[in-house]
Design a protein around this motif. Structure first.
Motif, PDB file in Angstrom:
ATOM      1  N   LEU A  23      28.076 -10.021 -36.274  1.00 38.74           N
ATOM      2  CA  LEU A  23      28.053  -8.230 -35.528  1.00 38.74           C
ATOM      3  C   LEU A  23      29.396  -8.211 -36.364  1.00 38.74           C
ATOM      4  O   LEU A  23      29.010  -7.003 -36.824  1.00 38.74           O
ATOM      5  CB  LEU A  23      27.710  -8.535 -34.361  1.00 38.74           C
ATOM      6  N   ALA A  24      29.840  -8.754 -35.550  1.00 33.97           N
ATOM      7  CA  ALA A  24      31.810  -8.174 -35.586  1.00 33.97           C
ATOM      8  C   ALA A  24      32.225  -8.623 -37.261  1.00 33.97           C
ATOM      9  O   ALA A  24      32.376  -7.119 -37.718  1.00 33.97           O
ATOM     10  CB  ALA A  24      32.733  -9.451 -35.346  1.00 33.97           C
ATOM     11  N   ARG A  25      31.384  -9.422 -38.520  1.00 33.91           N
ATOM     12  CA  ARG A  25      32.204  -8.278 -39.183  1.00 33.91           C
ATOM     13  C   ARG A  25      31.501  -7.965 -39.832  1.00 33.91           C
ATOM     14  O   ARG A  25      31.797  -6.996 -41.210  1.00 33.91           O
ATOM     15  CB  ARG A  25      31.309 -10.153 -40.086  1.00 33.91           C
ATOM     16  N   LEU A  26      29.993  -7.432 -39.799  1.00 34.17           N
ATOM     17  CA  LEU A  26      29.503  -6.431 -40.147  1.00 34.17           C
ATOM     18  C   LEU A  26      30.003  -4.948 -40.035  1.00 34.17           C
ATOM     19  O   LEU A  26      29.769  -4.164 -40.893  1.00 34.17           O
ATOM     20  CB  LEU A  26      27.842  -6.290 -39.593  1.00 34.17           C
ATOM     21  N   LEU A  27      30.320  -4.917 -38.476  1.00 29.81           N
ATOM     22  CA  LEU A  27      30.824  -3.936 -37.895  1.00 29.81           C
ATOM     23  C   LEU A  27      32.061  -3.398 -38.812  1.00 29.81           C
ATOM     24  O   LEU A  27      32.605  -1.941 -39.227  1.00 29.81           O
ATOM     25  CB  LEU A  27      31.382  -3.135 -36.242  1.00 29.81           C
ATOM     26  N   GLY A  98      13.807  -0.850 -26.420  1.00 31.00           N
ATOM     27  CA  GLY A  98      13.531  -1.338 -28.282  1.00 31.00           C
ATOM     28  C   GLY A  98      14.338  -2.258 -29.537  1.00 31.00           C
ATOM     29  O   GLY A  98      14.411  -1.116 -30.615  1.00 31.00           O
ATOM     30  N   LEU A  99      16.015  -2.414 -28.692  1.00 32.51           N
ATOM     31  CA  LEU A  99      16.625  -2.506 -29.829  1.00 32.51           C
ATOM     32  C   LEU A  99      16.739  -3.554 -30.162  1.00 32.51           C
ATOM     33  O   LEU A  99      16.108  -4.921 -30.054  1.00 32.51           O
ATOM     34  CB  LEU A  99      18.408  -3.283 -28.532  1.00 32.51           C
ATOM     35  N   PRO A 100      16.816  -4.023 -31.716  1.00 28.67           N
ATOM     36  CA  PRO A 100      17.114  -5.174 -32.882  1.00 28.67           C
ATOM     37  C   PRO A 100      17.524  -6.049 -32.021  1.00 28.67           C
ATOM     38  O   PRO A 100      18.713  -5.680 -31.430  1.00 28.67           O
ATOM     39  CB  PRO A 100      17.803  -3.681 -33.824  1.00 28.67           C
ATOM     40  N   ASP A 101      17.144  -7.375 -32.428  1.00 25.50           N
ATOM     41  CA  ASP A 101      17.985  -8.742 -32.594  1.00 25.50           C
ATOM     42  C   ASP A 101      18.825  -8.647 -33.379  1.00 25.50           C
ATOM     43  O   ASP A 101      19.465  -9.843 -33.317  1.00 25.50           O
ATOM     44  CB  ASP A 101      17.581  -9.606 -31.322  1.00 25.50           C
ATOM     45  N   HIS A 102      18.125  -8.615 -34.663  1.00 27.21           N
ATOM     46  CA  HIS A 102      18.840  -8.956 -36.437  1.00 27.21           C
ATOM     47  C   HIS A 102      20.175  -8.695 -36.009  1.00 27.21           C
ATOM     48  O   HIS A 102      20.577  -6.632 -35.730  1.00 27.21           O
ATOM     49  CB  HIS A 102      18.187  -8.327 -36.547  1.00 27.21           C
ATOM     50  N   GLU A 105      20.529  -4.664 -38.748  1.00 23.37           N
ATOM     51  CA  GLU A 105      20.072  -4.019 -38.400  1.00 23.37           C
ATOM     52  C   GLU A 105      20.517  -3.122 -36.351  1.00 23.37           C
ATOM     53  O   GLU A 105      20.582  -2.317 -36.345  1.00 23.37           O
ATOM     54  CB  GLU A 105      18.369  -4.398 -37.163  1.00 23.37           C
ATOM     55  N   LEU A 106      21.375  -4.348 -35.933  1.00 29.46           N
ATOM     56  CA  LEU A 106      21.880  -3.605 -34.424  1.00 29.46           C
ATOM     57  C   LEU A 106      22.858  -3.356 -34.934  1.00 29.46           C
ATOM     58  O   LEU A 106      23.593  -1.682 -34.795  1.00 29.46           O
ATOM     59  CB  LEU A 106      21.956  -5.180 -33.748  1.00 29.46           C
ATOM     60  N   ALA A 107      24.014  -3.560 -35.569  1.00 28.77           N
ATOM     61  CA  ALA A 107      25.210  -2.937 -36.568  1.00 28.77           C
ATOM     62  C   ALA A 107      25.384  -2.163 -37.160  1.00 28.77           C
ATOM     63  O   ALA A 107      25.511  -1.116 -36.353  1.00 28.77           O
ATOM     64  CB  ALA A 107      25.583  -3.857 -37.349  1.00 28.77           C
ATOM     65  N   ALA A 108      24.121  -1.619 -37.436  1.00 32.17           N
ATOM     66  CA  ALA A 108      23.506  -0.189 -38.698  1.00 32.17           C
ATOM     67  C   ALA A 108      23.348   1.130 -36.936  1.00 32.17           C
ATOM     68  O   ALA A 108      23.389   2.756 -36.957  1.00 32.17           O
ATOM     69  CB  ALA A 108      21.886   0.182 -39.100  1.00 32.17           C
ATOM     70  N   ALA A 113      24.115   5.396 -34.238  1.00 33.23           N
ATOM     71  CA  ALA A 113      23.079   5.811 -32.913  1.00 33.23           C
ATOM     72  C   ALA A 113      23.830   6.812 -32.331  1.00 33.23           C
ATOM     73  O   ALA A 113      25.087   6.424 -31.534  1.00 33.23           O
ATOM     74  CB  ALA A 113      22.438   4.853 -31.935  1.00 33.23           C
ATOM     75  N   GLU A 114      23.364   8.387 -31.641  1.00 34.21           N
ATOM     76  CA  GLU A 114      24.143   8.726 -30.749  1.00 34.21           C
ATOM     77  C   GLU A 114      23.293   8.845 -28.958  1.00 34.21           C
ATOM     78  O   GLU A 114      22.574   8.044 -29.243  1.00 34.21           O
ATOM     79  CB  GLU A 114      23.212  10.749 -30.868  1.00 34.21           C
ATOM     80  N   PRO A 115      24.512   8.502 -28.449  1.00 25.59           N
ATOM     81  CA  PRO A 115      24.646   8.305 -27.347  1.00 25.59           C
ATOM     82  C   PRO A 115      23.649   8.067 -26.509  1.00 25.59           C
ATOM     83  O   PRO A 115      23.038   9.485 -26.212  1.00 25.59           O
ATOM     84  CB  PRO A 115      25.686   7.950 -26.322  1.00 25.59           C
ATOM     85  N   ARG A 116      22.564   7.717 -25.565  1.00 25.23           N
ATOM     86  CA  ARG A 116      21.386   8.426 -24.856  1.00 25.23           C
ATOM     87  C   ARG A 116      21.882   8.468 -23.276  1.00 25.23           C
ATOM     88  O   ARG A 116      22.116   6.575 -23.125  1.00 25.23           O
ATOM     89  CB  ARG A 116      20.547   8.165 -25.104  1.00 25.23           C
ATOM     90  N   ARG A 117      21.599   8.871 -22.603  1.00 20.41           N
ATOM     91  CA  ARG A 117      21.524   9.379 -21.181  1.00 20.41           C
ATOM     92  C   ARG A 117      20.687   8.146 -20.322  1.00 20.41           C
ATOM     93  O   ARG A 117      18.991   8.386 -20.615  1.00 20.41           O
ATOM     94  CB  ARG A 117      21.446  10.472 -20.268  1.00 20.41           C
TER      95      ARG A 117
END
Length: 302
Positions: A23-27, A98-102, A105-108, A113-117
């Motif tokens: 994930l860090a590499r993608l970010l 509903g978070l992805p585990d790939h 997809e998670l990096a995107a 994404a906008e923060p949600r309360r």
């Protein structure tokens, strides 16, 4: 504005290191700044999360429900932005969102994404006076099953929960519970009582299929005392959430729930926090600012 991330990692969670590296590499490839902080324990993880939030960073909880609940709980009630990286055994709170585990997809999602309360829970007991948790507070046979699953060294994932559950049920005696929901007392003889913010627990079991993480309420599920074969049938229905259609399963809803019993019983929360009844769960509406997709339509869990 480019996001700056601090990933608080549980090194003991089986997939954490590999997941956070990918994930860090993608970010970083997308221009984000990422620092990775291995945790030496839950209290250390809370301290790292708070310090990172004070520096204006997006704080990522990397691991299973215990680490996610720990890091998210440390940020509850603040303006900090929280991200979840599911890399543990259960990942039930990530599932509820509903978070992805790939990693791609998670990096995107974390970048765009906008923060949600969403809501959190304040747990209060003799052992934990006012600890924020995220998913649910449960008392009874499921807390004992989770205790056995956490102690398992040979089994992981769903297998550890299944074997832990079999071991717990084999010697279980239904208890007399006193359940107080917003001041109203219910006395029930039951196997278990769950006060749920998230609809999922125990490795994908839909214990409270109508629960929503943003409605300012906790769904209370009571599985009453039944013959053991029928209890196993109810447990088998948890995967689909159809157990709530049985007359032996009662659902309530409220903002503050206290669970007590006629003998010493375990309670649990987020897979890690635990102690002995009585325990109180109070909803903290909109307490957490989390990166995830917009809420599902009313009528769907989320």
């Amino acid at each position: 504005m480019t996001r700056r991330f601090t990933a608080v990692v549980n090194p003991a969670a089986g997939g954490s290191t590999g997941t956070v590296d990918a994930l860090a590499r993608l970010l970083r490839a997308a221009g984000a700044e990422v620092e990775v902080e291995p945790s030496r324990g839950l209290e250390h993880a809370r301290e790292v999360a708070r310090r990172a939030a004070e520096r204006g960073r997006v704080v990522l909880g990397v691991g299973g429900d215990g680490m996610v609940g720990c890091v998210g709980g440390a940020l509850a009630g603040t303006e900090a932005v929280f991200g979840i990286v599911p890399a543990g055994r259960g990942n039930d709170f990530a599932r509820a969102l509903g978070l992805p585990d790939h990693p791609a997809e998670l990096a995107a999602l974390l970048l765009g994404a906008e923060p949600r309360r969403i809501d959190a829970i304040e747990l209060t007991s003799a052992r934990h006076p006012g600890v924020p948790v995220l998913g649910s507070v449960y008392a009874g046979v499921d807390a004992l099953a989770n205790h056995y699953a956490n102690r398992s060294r040979l089994l992981r994932g769903g297998a550890s929960y299944y074997v832990g559950g079999m071991r717990a049920v084999a010697t279980w005696r239904p208890a007399a519970y006193q359940i107080t929901v917003d001041g109203q007392v219910y006395e029930r003889r039951a196997y278990t009582v769950v006060a749920a913010n998230s609809g999922y627990y125990g490795f994908g079991r839909r214990i409270a299929p109508a629960a929503r993480v943003d409605d300012g309420l906790l769904d209370v599920v009571v599985i009453r005392a039944v013959p053991r074969p029928l209890f196993f049938a109810v447990m088998n229905e948890l995967k689909r959430g159809t157990h709530v259609n049985r007359p032996q399963v009662e659902t309530l809803r409220g903002r503050e729930i206290t669970i007590a019993a006629d003998r010493d019983l375990r309670y649990g929360a987020d897979g890690e926090v635990g102690g002995t009844l009585p325990v109180t769960a109070r909803v903290l509406p909109g307490a957490l600012n989390v990166l995830c997709e917009p809420p599902p339509p009313v009528g769907e869990p989320g």
